[in-house]
Design a protein around this motif. Structure first.
Motif, PDB file in Angstrom:
ATOM      1  N   THR A  85       0.842  -1.201   0.000  1.00  0.00           N
ATOM      2  CA  THR A  85       0.000   0.000   0.000  1.00  0.00           C
ATOM      3  C   THR A  85       0.873   1.247   0.000  1.00  0.00           C
ATOM      4  N   ALA A  98      -5.336   3.751  -1.772  1.00  0.00           N
ATOM      5  CA  ALA A  98      -6.544   3.922  -0.955  1.00  0.00           C
ATOM      6  C   ALA A  98      -7.514   2.766  -1.182  1.00  0.00           C
ATOM      7  N   ILE A 102      -8.855   0.263   1.760  1.00  0.00           N
ATOM      8  CA  ILE A 102     -10.295   0.184   2.037  1.00  0.00           C
ATOM      9  C   ILE A 102     -10.844  -1.197   1.688  1.00  0.00           C
ATOM     10  N   THR A 106     -12.307  -3.932   4.374  1.00  0.00           N
ATOM     11  CA  THR A 106     -13.723  -4.256   4.192  1.00  0.00           C
ATOM     12  C   THR A 106     -13.923  -5.726   3.838  1.00  0.00           C
TER      13      THR A 106
END
Length: 124
Positions: A85, A98, A102, A106
């Protein structure tokens, strides 16, 4: 004896992580870390299922050490997720960085929830 179970699980999880990562990543031309994403989500699903089974009384503490601590501990990788990342963000692919953060959180939480729910439905 407990440490032997963790070692055995890790002995399977580490090469499985590497081979899965390479197999998945080789099928994608993008810089997005699909291999790491895959092993982390699968690991969350396995750990969620194991947790659901344990809360229903269907998974022993030995199985939890073997699969949860050993296999999933070696299969999943927070450090590689963090590194990839950061690498995406530093290379200018901030949107992908991003998205990776995320989507990984999730999907990982979702997979763990599904695993717990399915296991409890089976063994409760």
């Amino acid at each position: 004896m407990n440490w032997v179970l963790v070692i055995l699980g890790g002995t399977v999880g580490a090469p499985l992580r590497y081979l899965t990562d390479r197999a998945v990543q080789s099928r994608h031309d993008s810089g997005f870390p699909w291999g790491t994403f895959t092993v982390n989500v699968v690991g969350c699903l396995v750990l969620g299922t194991l947790t659901g089974a344990a809360t229903a009384g269907a998974a022993s503490s030995h199985l939890q050490l073997l699969l949860g601590t050993g296999l999933c501990g070696a299969l999943t990788t927070y450090s590689t997720f963090s590194y990839e990342t950061l690498r995406l963000a530093e290379s200018g692919a901030r949107a992908q960085a991003a998205l990776n953060a995320i989507a990984s959180v999730t999907a990982g939480l979702g997979a763990a929830f599904v695993g717990v729910t399915v296991a409890q439905a089976i063994w409760a």
